[in-house]
Write an enzyme that holds these catalytic residues in place. Structure first.
Site, mmCIF file in Angstrom:
data_model
loop_
_atom_site.group_PDB
_atom_site.id
_atom_site.type_symbol
_atom_site.label_atom_id
_atom_site.label_comp_id
_atom_site.label_asym_id
_atom_site.label_seq_id
_atom_site.Cartn_x
_atom_site.Cartn_y
_atom_site.Cartn_z
ATOM 1 N N LYS A 196 0.856 3.985 -3.004
ATOM 2 C CA LYS A 196 0.448 5.363 -2.718
ATOM 3 C C LYS A 196 1.616 6.330 -2.887
ATOM 4 C CE LYS A 196 -3.892 4.596 -1.765
ATOM 5 N NZ LYS A 196 -4.956 5.091 -2.684
ATOM 6 N N TYR A 253 0.840 -1.204 0.000
ATOM 7 C CA TYR A 253 0.000 0.000 0.000
ATOM 8 C C TYR A 253 0.870 1.246 0.000
ATOM 9 C CZ TYR A 253 -3.702 3.210 1.569
ATOM 10 O OH TYR A 253 -4.604 4.255 1.680
#
Length: 260
Positions: free
Chosen positions: A169, A165
């Site tokens: 991101k 993640y």
């Protein structure tokens, strides 16, 4: 030139919001609709996104279009942009909100988990942005692209393992800068919205858990998680003409998490 003081007026504009079947996707679509934007609500869950679009139309009196879209599929993405253009004749705003989240120690993450995270949270942003820019915004000489990244695109965490993640991101934040640098000459601004901890389908269990929830909250100067509506003005600012000189910026809305 004197700017119209009704800064956030989006009347008549068309906004496409991905991941618009739940959570902050719905909240951001409603914020845009409250300022007069017509909404193209897209997600993989057709029945849910159709219900969301109907609710927004009834509540705000704007036009809506609900469409199935899988941001992992280029043909799906391009068909959605084509449909938006056919229906509204324009596409002024894109909010790349579709995302997922993988938890677990980095040493245990599988290739498939990492690939899925990057495919949706990073490559998905690129697919949608590319289609919108090429088909509509570059020819029109105007556009607002808002990539929903995360404060975790800017910092790490030692509370819960989320390496995939964080990578996706972080990539979204720098992809934002790259696209902004390329497309500014066409009148397109590309910026990233980086929320902190807000409740959604992906986060509720973790935020409510006694161990992780308390550990996360202890790192936030405001000592609480984000509330519904606290992203609204940030999204409206980035979507409006008032943000015309904001290019390639990550806007953090995280209660101060990244400040310490």
């Amino acid at each position: 030139m004197i700017m119209d003081r009704n800064y956030f007026d989006l009347t008549g504009q068309a906004a496409l919001v991905t991941g618009c079947s739940s959570g902050i996707g719905i909240q951001m679509a409603k914020a845009l609709a409250s300022a007069g934007a017509n909404i193209v609500a897209v997600a993989r869950r057709v029945e849910r996104v159709e219900a969301v679009a109907k609710e927004i139309a009834e509540e705000f009196g704007v036009k809506t279009l609900a469409l199935h879209c899988d941001v992992r599929d280029t043909a799906s993405v391009e068909s959605v942009v084509d449909a938006a253009l056919e229906t509204f004749g324009r596409l002024d705003i894109v909010v790349n909100n579709a995302g997922t989240g993988s938890f677990g120690p980095a040493e245990d993450l599988t290739d498939e988990q990492f690939d899925t995270e990057v495919d949706i949270d990073l490559y998905g942003i690129f697919r949608v942005s590319r289609a919108a820019a090429k088909k509509v915004m570059i020819p029109a000489g105007y556009g607002r692209i808002i990539n929903v990244a995360s404060m975790y695109g800017m910092v790490g965490s030692n509370v819960a393992g989320m390496a995939a993640y964080h990578a996706a991101k972080g990539g979204a934040v720098n992809l934002t800068r790259a696209l902004a640098a390329e497309w500014a000459k066409y009148g397109i601004t590309v910026n990233a919205l980086c929320p902190g901890y807000f409740y959604s389908e992906l986060t509720t269990d973790v935020l409510d858990a006694e161990d992780t929830g308390s550990a996360f909250r202890a790192m936030i100067p405001l000592d609480r998680f984000g509330k519904e509506g606290e992203l609204d003005t940030a999204i409206l600012f980035l979507a409006s003409k008032a943000s015309g000189y904001v290019v390639g910026s990550p806007i953090l809305v995280d209660g101060g998490y990244s400040a310490i």
